[in-house]
Design a protein around this motif. Structure first.
Motif: not given
Length: 352
Positions: A332-352
Protein backbone atom coordinates in the motif's frame (compact mmCIF):
# COMPACT_ATOMS: atom_id res chain seq x y z
CA UNK A 1 -27.97 11.62 -7.14
CA UNK A 2 -24.34 12.61 -6.80
CA UNK A 3 -21.84 13.44 -9.49
CA UNK A 4 -18.47 12.57 -8.04
CA UNK A 5 -14.86 13.17 -8.90
CA UNK A 6 -11.99 11.29 -7.33
CA UNK A 7 -8.38 12.43 -7.16
CA UNK A 8 -5.41 10.33 -6.03
CA UNK A 9 -2.07 12.01 -5.43
CA UNK A 10 1.08 10.56 -3.98
CA UNK A 11 1.78 12.29 -0.68
CA UNK A 12 5.50 12.54 -0.10
CA UNK A 13 5.60 13.92 3.44
CA UNK A 14 5.24 11.91 6.64
CA UNK A 15 1.48 12.37 6.90
CA UNK A 16 -1.59 12.61 4.73
CA UNK A 17 -5.14 13.83 4.76
CA UNK A 18 -8.35 12.48 3.39
CA UNK A 19 -10.72 15.09 2.04
CA UNK A 20 -14.41 14.54 1.42
CA UNK A 21 -16.44 17.46 0.17
CA UNK A 22 -19.96 17.82 -1.20
CA UNK A 23 -20.38 21.57 -1.78
CA UNK A 24 -23.28 23.54 -3.21
CA UNK A 25 -21.98 24.23 -6.70
CA UNK A 26 -23.68 24.35 -10.06
CA UNK A 27 -22.62 21.61 -12.46
CA UNK A 28 -20.94 22.65 -15.67
CA UNK A 29 -22.39 21.05 -18.81
CA UNK A 30 -20.38 18.02 -19.87
CA UNK A 31 -18.04 18.57 -22.78
CA UNK A 32 -18.77 16.43 -25.81
CA UNK A 33 -16.49 13.48 -26.35
CA UNK A 34 -16.31 10.47 -28.61
CA UNK A 35 -16.22 6.96 -27.22
CA UNK A 36 -14.58 5.34 -30.25
CA UNK A 37 -11.09 5.91 -31.57
CA UNK A 38 -12.08 5.56 -35.22
CA UNK A 39 -12.80 8.78 -37.11
CA UNK A 40 -16.44 9.72 -37.27
CA UNK A 41 -16.38 9.62 -41.05
CA UNK A 42 -15.23 5.99 -40.98
CA UNK A 43 -17.64 4.81 -38.28
CA UNK A 44 -19.89 1.97 -39.37
CA UNK A 45 -23.52 3.03 -39.84
CA UNK A 46 -25.77 1.96 -37.03
CA UNK A 47 -29.48 1.43 -36.96
CA UNK A 48 -31.36 4.13 -35.12
CA UNK A 49 -32.59 3.24 -31.65
CA UNK A 50 -35.98 4.39 -32.82
CA UNK A 51 -36.12 1.29 -35.01
CA UNK A 52 -36.29 -0.80 -31.84
CA UNK A 53 -38.89 0.90 -29.66
CA UNK A 54 -39.19 0.02 -25.99
CA UNK A 55 -42.47 -1.69 -25.23
CA UNK A 56 -43.98 -1.94 -21.75
CA UNK A 57 -46.76 -4.17 -20.46
CA UNK A 58 -48.13 -4.41 -16.91
CA UNK A 59 -49.30 -7.84 -15.78
CA UNK A 60 -52.53 -8.12 -13.74
CA UNK A 61 -50.58 -8.52 -10.48
CA UNK A 62 -48.51 -5.37 -11.09
CA UNK A 63 -45.27 -6.80 -12.52
CA UNK A 64 -44.07 -4.58 -15.37
CA UNK A 65 -42.47 -6.08 -18.47
CA UNK A 66 -40.25 -3.90 -20.66
CA UNK A 67 -38.33 -4.97 -23.74
CA UNK A 68 -36.53 -3.76 -26.81
CA UNK A 69 -35.92 -6.08 -29.72
CA UNK A 70 -32.51 -6.08 -31.38
CA UNK A 71 -30.61 -8.41 -33.70
CA UNK A 72 -27.90 -10.66 -32.37
CA UNK A 73 -27.15 -14.12 -31.05
CA UNK A 74 -27.55 -13.16 -27.41
CA UNK A 75 -30.30 -11.69 -25.27
CA UNK A 76 -30.09 -9.89 -21.96
CA UNK A 77 -32.88 -10.26 -19.44
CA UNK A 78 -33.22 -9.26 -15.83
CA UNK A 79 -35.55 -8.82 -12.89
CA UNK A 80 -35.18 -5.42 -11.28
CA UNK A 81 -36.63 -4.95 -7.80
CA UNK A 82 -37.40 -1.48 -6.52
CA UNK A 83 -35.59 -1.85 -3.20
CA UNK A 84 -32.16 -0.77 -2.06
CA UNK A 85 -30.40 0.60 0.99
CA UNK A 86 -32.44 3.80 0.91
CA UNK A 87 -35.46 1.79 2.11
CA UNK A 88 -33.63 0.20 5.04
CA UNK A 89 -33.90 1.27 8.66
CA UNK A 90 -31.46 1.09 11.55
CA UNK A 91 -32.91 -2.36 12.31
CA UNK A 92 -32.58 -3.64 8.72
CA UNK A 93 -29.33 -1.85 7.77
CA UNK A 94 -27.33 -3.89 5.29
CA UNK A 95 -30.11 -6.36 4.46
CA UNK A 96 -29.97 -5.59 0.71
CA UNK A 97 -26.24 -6.26 0.83
CA UNK A 98 -27.00 -9.53 2.59
CA UNK A 99 -29.66 -10.53 0.04
CA UNK A 100 -27.18 -9.87 -2.75
CA UNK A 101 -24.70 -12.25 -1.13
CA UNK A 102 -27.46 -14.84 -0.67
CA UNK A 103 -28.53 -14.81 -4.32
CA UNK A 104 -28.09 -18.00 -6.37
CA UNK A 105 -27.62 -20.05 -3.16
CA UNK A 106 -30.60 -22.29 -3.78
CA UNK A 107 -34.36 -22.07 -4.24
CA UNK A 108 -37.37 -24.15 -3.32
CA UNK A 109 -36.99 -26.10 -6.58
CA UNK A 110 -33.20 -26.20 -6.89
CA UNK A 111 -30.45 -26.90 -4.41
CA UNK A 112 -27.42 -24.66 -4.62
CA UNK A 113 -25.48 -27.21 -6.67
CA UNK A 114 -28.44 -27.89 -8.96
CA UNK A 115 -28.94 -24.17 -9.58
CA UNK A 116 -25.27 -23.63 -10.39
CA UNK A 117 -25.34 -26.66 -12.69
CA UNK A 118 -28.36 -25.27 -14.57
CA UNK A 119 -26.64 -21.90 -14.99
CA UNK A 120 -23.38 -23.46 -16.16
CA UNK A 121 -25.26 -25.59 -18.69
CA UNK A 122 -26.58 -22.42 -20.34
CA UNK A 123 -23.08 -21.06 -20.77
CA UNK A 124 -24.37 -17.57 -20.05
CA UNK A 125 -23.60 -14.88 -17.54
CA UNK A 126 -25.77 -14.52 -14.43
CA UNK A 127 -25.18 -11.93 -11.73
CA UNK A 128 -26.85 -9.83 -9.09
CA UNK A 129 -26.14 -6.36 -7.80
CA UNK A 130 -27.63 -4.04 -5.22
CA UNK A 131 -27.61 -0.26 -5.09
CA UNK A 132 -29.26 2.42 -3.01
CA UNK A 133 -32.49 2.31 -5.00
CA UNK A 134 -32.69 -1.05 -6.75
CA UNK A 135 -31.61 -4.69 -6.69
CA UNK A 136 -30.75 -6.34 -10.00
CA UNK A 137 -30.79 -9.99 -11.06
CA UNK A 138 -29.61 -10.27 -14.64
CA UNK A 139 -28.56 -12.81 -17.25
CA UNK A 140 -27.08 -12.79 -20.75
CA UNK A 141 -27.70 -16.01 -22.72
CA UNK A 142 -28.23 -17.35 -26.23
CA UNK A 143 -31.62 -16.46 -27.70
CA UNK A 144 -32.79 -20.07 -27.56
CA UNK A 145 -32.12 -20.17 -23.81
CA UNK A 146 -34.30 -17.18 -22.92
CA UNK A 147 -37.17 -19.29 -21.46
CA UNK A 148 -34.78 -21.15 -19.17
CA UNK A 149 -33.05 -17.92 -18.10
CA UNK A 150 -36.33 -16.24 -17.18
CA UNK A 151 -37.40 -19.30 -15.20
CA UNK A 152 -34.12 -19.44 -13.27
CA UNK A 153 -34.25 -15.71 -12.52
CA UNK A 154 -37.80 -16.04 -11.25
CA UNK A 155 -36.73 -18.87 -8.95
CA UNK A 156 -33.89 -16.77 -7.54
CA UNK A 157 -36.08 -13.69 -7.06
CA UNK A 158 -39.33 -15.20 -5.86
CA UNK A 159 -38.42 -18.55 -4.26
CA UNK A 160 -35.02 -18.24 -2.54
CA UNK A 161 -34.14 -20.49 0.37
CA UNK A 162 -32.73 -18.23 3.09
CA UNK A 163 -31.45 -20.59 5.73
CA UNK A 164 -29.59 -19.82 8.93
CA UNK A 165 -26.58 -21.70 7.57
CA UNK A 166 -26.46 -19.61 4.40
CA UNK A 167 -26.86 -16.38 6.38
CA UNK A 168 -23.99 -17.37 8.67
CA UNK A 169 -21.81 -18.14 5.63
CA UNK A 170 -22.75 -14.80 4.06
CA UNK A 171 -21.85 -13.05 7.30
CA UNK A 172 -18.35 -14.49 7.10
CA UNK A 173 -18.01 -13.34 3.50
CA UNK A 174 -19.21 -9.84 4.30
CA UNK A 175 -16.97 -9.66 7.37
CA UNK A 176 -13.99 -10.35 5.13
CA UNK A 177 -15.19 -7.67 2.70
CA UNK A 178 -15.43 -5.15 5.54
CA UNK A 179 -11.92 -5.90 6.70
CA UNK A 180 -10.64 -5.57 3.14
CA UNK A 181 -12.50 -2.28 2.57
CA UNK A 182 -10.95 -0.66 5.65
CA UNK A 183 -7.80 -0.03 3.67
CA UNK A 184 -9.33 0.30 0.21
CA UNK A 185 -10.10 3.96 0.76
CA UNK A 186 -11.05 4.56 -2.86
CA UNK A 187 -14.14 2.40 -2.20
CA UNK A 188 -14.91 3.01 1.47
CA UNK A 189 -14.63 6.80 1.28
CA UNK A 190 -17.11 6.92 -1.59
CA UNK A 191 -19.70 5.30 0.68
CA UNK A 192 -18.96 7.78 3.46
CA UNK A 193 -19.19 10.68 1.01
CA UNK A 194 -22.79 9.71 0.23
CA UNK A 195 -23.56 9.78 3.93
CA UNK A 196 -22.02 13.22 4.28
CA UNK A 197 -23.98 14.56 1.32
CA UNK A 198 -27.40 13.22 2.31
CA UNK A 199 -27.04 12.18 5.94
CA UNK A 200 -28.36 15.33 7.58
CA UNK A 201 -25.39 15.39 9.93
CA UNK A 202 -25.93 18.22 12.37
CA UNK A 203 -22.25 18.72 13.14
CA UNK A 204 -21.48 19.67 9.54
CA UNK A 205 -21.62 23.33 8.65
CA UNK A 206 -20.17 25.65 6.06
CA UNK A 207 -16.67 25.26 7.51
CA UNK A 208 -14.46 22.21 7.02
CA UNK A 209 -14.82 19.66 9.82
CA UNK A 210 -11.46 18.22 10.90
CA UNK A 211 -11.21 14.69 12.27
CA UNK A 212 -7.92 13.39 13.63
CA UNK A 213 -7.04 9.72 13.31
CA UNK A 214 -5.36 7.96 16.23
CA UNK A 215 -2.53 5.49 16.17
CA UNK A 216 -4.59 2.77 17.83
CA UNK A 217 -7.53 3.13 15.41
CA UNK A 218 -8.44 0.03 13.41
CA UNK A 219 -8.05 1.93 10.15
CA UNK A 220 -7.57 5.42 8.77
CA UNK A 221 -11.28 6.26 8.78
CA UNK A 222 -12.26 4.81 12.17
CA UNK A 223 -12.53 8.28 13.70
CA UNK A 224 -15.02 9.31 11.01
CA UNK A 225 -16.92 6.04 11.46
CA UNK A 226 -17.37 6.78 15.17
CA UNK A 227 -18.94 10.14 14.44
CA UNK A 228 -21.14 8.72 11.69
CA UNK A 229 -22.31 5.80 13.82
CA UNK A 230 -23.29 8.19 16.62
CA UNK A 231 -25.97 9.67 14.34
CA UNK A 232 -28.99 7.39 14.29
CA UNK A 233 -32.06 7.54 12.09
CA UNK A 234 -30.34 8.43 8.82
CA UNK A 235 -32.81 7.75 6.02
CA UNK A 236 -33.00 7.66 2.25
CA UNK A 237 -30.01 7.73 -0.06
CA UNK A 238 -27.79 8.82 2.84
CA UNK A 239 -27.78 5.25 4.11
CA UNK A 240 -24.76 3.10 3.30
CA UNK A 241 -25.11 0.14 0.94
CA UNK A 242 -22.62 -1.83 2.99
CA UNK A 243 -23.30 -3.87 6.10
CA UNK A 244 -21.60 -2.80 9.31
CA UNK A 245 -20.20 -4.94 12.10
CA UNK A 246 -23.14 -3.95 14.29
CA UNK A 247 -25.80 -4.76 11.70
CA UNK A 248 -24.14 -8.08 10.87
CA UNK A 249 -24.26 -9.15 14.50
CA UNK A 250 -28.00 -8.42 14.64
CA UNK A 251 -28.86 -10.07 11.31
CA UNK A 252 -30.84 -13.30 11.35
CA UNK A 253 -32.32 -15.48 8.61
CA UNK A 254 -35.82 -14.77 9.89
CA UNK A 255 -35.29 -11.00 9.75
CA UNK A 256 -33.85 -11.17 6.23
CA UNK A 257 -36.81 -13.26 5.05
CA UNK A 258 -39.25 -10.74 6.53
CA UNK A 259 -37.45 -7.85 4.82
CA UNK A 260 -37.52 -9.64 1.48
CA UNK A 261 -41.22 -10.48 1.83
CA UNK A 262 -42.01 -6.84 2.58
CA UNK A 263 -40.26 -5.37 -0.45
CA UNK A 264 -40.25 -8.07 -3.15
CA UNK A 265 -43.85 -7.43 -4.20
CA UNK A 266 -45.12 -7.54 -7.83
CA UNK A 267 -45.69 -3.79 -8.04
CA UNK A 268 -41.97 -3.26 -7.34
CA UNK A 269 -40.65 -5.79 -9.89
CA UNK A 270 -39.73 -5.03 -13.49
CA UNK A 271 -38.81 -7.81 -15.92
CA UNK A 272 -36.79 -6.23 -18.71
CA UNK A 273 -34.92 -7.57 -21.69
CA UNK A 274 -33.14 -6.69 -24.90
CA UNK A 275 -33.02 -8.88 -27.99
CA UNK A 276 -36.41 -10.59 -28.02
CA UNK A 277 -39.96 -9.92 -29.29
CA UNK A 278 -41.95 -8.16 -26.61
CA UNK A 279 -44.82 -10.63 -26.55
CA UNK A 280 -42.40 -13.51 -25.98
CA UNK A 281 -41.01 -11.85 -22.87
CA UNK A 282 -44.51 -10.96 -21.66
CA UNK A 283 -45.60 -14.60 -21.95
CA UNK A 284 -42.49 -15.84 -20.14
CA UNK A 285 -42.86 -13.24 -17.38
CA UNK A 286 -46.54 -14.09 -16.95
CA UNK A 287 -45.67 -17.77 -16.52
CA UNK A 288 -42.83 -17.14 -14.04
CA UNK A 289 -43.85 -13.95 -12.22
CA UNK A 290 -47.57 -13.64 -12.92
CA UNK A 291 -48.66 -15.81 -10.00
CA UNK A 292 -47.10 -13.59 -7.34
CA UNK A 293 -49.87 -12.27 -5.08
CA UNK A 294 -50.36 -8.49 -5.18
CA UNK A 295 -49.19 -6.47 -2.20
CA UNK A 296 -51.80 -5.95 0.52
CA UNK A 297 -52.96 -2.49 1.54
CA UNK A 298 -50.97 -2.81 4.77
CA UNK A 299 -47.77 -3.61 2.87
CA UNK A 300 -48.35 -0.69 0.51
CA UNK A 301 -48.87 1.58 3.52
CA UNK A 302 -45.54 0.45 4.99
CA UNK A 303 -43.84 1.07 1.64
CA UNK A 304 -45.11 4.65 1.72
CA UNK A 305 -44.06 5.15 5.32
CA UNK A 306 -40.54 3.85 4.72
CA UNK A 307 -40.03 5.73 1.43
CA UNK A 308 -38.53 8.81 3.06
CA UNK A 309 -37.47 11.68 0.77
CA UNK A 310 -33.80 12.62 0.91
CA UNK A 311 -32.41 16.13 1.19
CA UNK A 312 -28.98 17.15 -0.01
CA UNK A 313 -27.09 18.86 2.81
CA UNK A 314 -23.47 18.85 1.70
CA UNK A 315 -20.44 19.46 3.87
CA UNK A 316 -16.67 19.26 4.00
CA UNK A 317 -14.70 16.78 6.11
CA UNK A 318 -10.93 16.50 6.48
CA UNK A 319 -9.39 13.41 8.07
CA UNK A 320 -5.86 13.99 9.34
CA UNK A 321 -4.10 10.62 9.20
CA UNK A 322 -0.58 11.88 9.97
CA UNK A 323 -0.62 10.17 13.37
CA UNK A 324 -3.08 7.45 12.44
CA UNK A 325 -2.55 3.74 11.86
CA UNK A 326 -0.57 2.44 8.92
CA UNK A 327 -1.82 -0.16 6.47
CA UNK A 328 -0.88 -3.75 7.30
CA UNK A 329 -0.35 -4.37 3.59
CA UNK A 330 3.29 -3.62 2.63
CA UNK A 331 2.42 -2.77 -0.98
CA UNK A 332 0.00 0.00 0.00
CA UNK A 333 1.21 3.49 -0.88
CA UNK A 334 0.71 6.49 1.35
CA UNK A 335 -1.80 8.42 -0.74
CA UNK A 336 -3.96 11.46 -0.27
CA UNK A 337 -7.54 10.75 -1.34
CA UNK A 338 -9.75 13.63 -2.45
CA UNK A 339 -13.44 13.13 -3.23
CA UNK A 340 -15.56 15.98 -4.56
CA UNK A 341 -19.28 15.53 -5.21
CA UNK A 342 -22.05 17.76 -6.50
CA UNK A 343 -25.78 17.41 -6.27
CA UNK A 344 -27.15 16.15 -9.60
CA UNK A 345 -30.69 15.71 -10.95
CA UNK A 346 -32.61 12.52 -10.35
CA UNK A 347 -32.86 10.04 -13.21
CA UNK A 348 -36.57 10.86 -13.29
CA UNK A 349 -35.99 14.62 -13.37
CA UNK A 350 -37.66 16.24 -16.41
CA UNK A 351 -34.38 18.02 -17.19
CA UNK A 352 -32.52 14.74 -17.73
Amino acid sequence: MLATARIHRHFRSHGSRLLLTAPFLRQAPPSPRRSLSTPAAQAAPQKSLGAFPTEITTLPNGVRVASQDAPGHFVTVGAYVDVGSRYETDETAGFCHMLDRLSYKGTKSFTRDQLLSEIEALGGNFFSQTSREATIYQAAVFRKDLPKAVHLLSEVVTEPVISAEEVDAAKETIQYELLDMQWRLDSSLQEKLQRLAFGGLGWLGDQAHLITAKKDDACATSALDRELDAVRGVAGVGRSMICTDASLAATSAEAVRAFRSLWYTPDRIVVAGVGMPHQELVDLARASFGTLPPATSEVLRRHTTLSVPSSYTGGIVLIDTANGPTSPFPDDQNLTHVFIAFEAPSLLDPDV
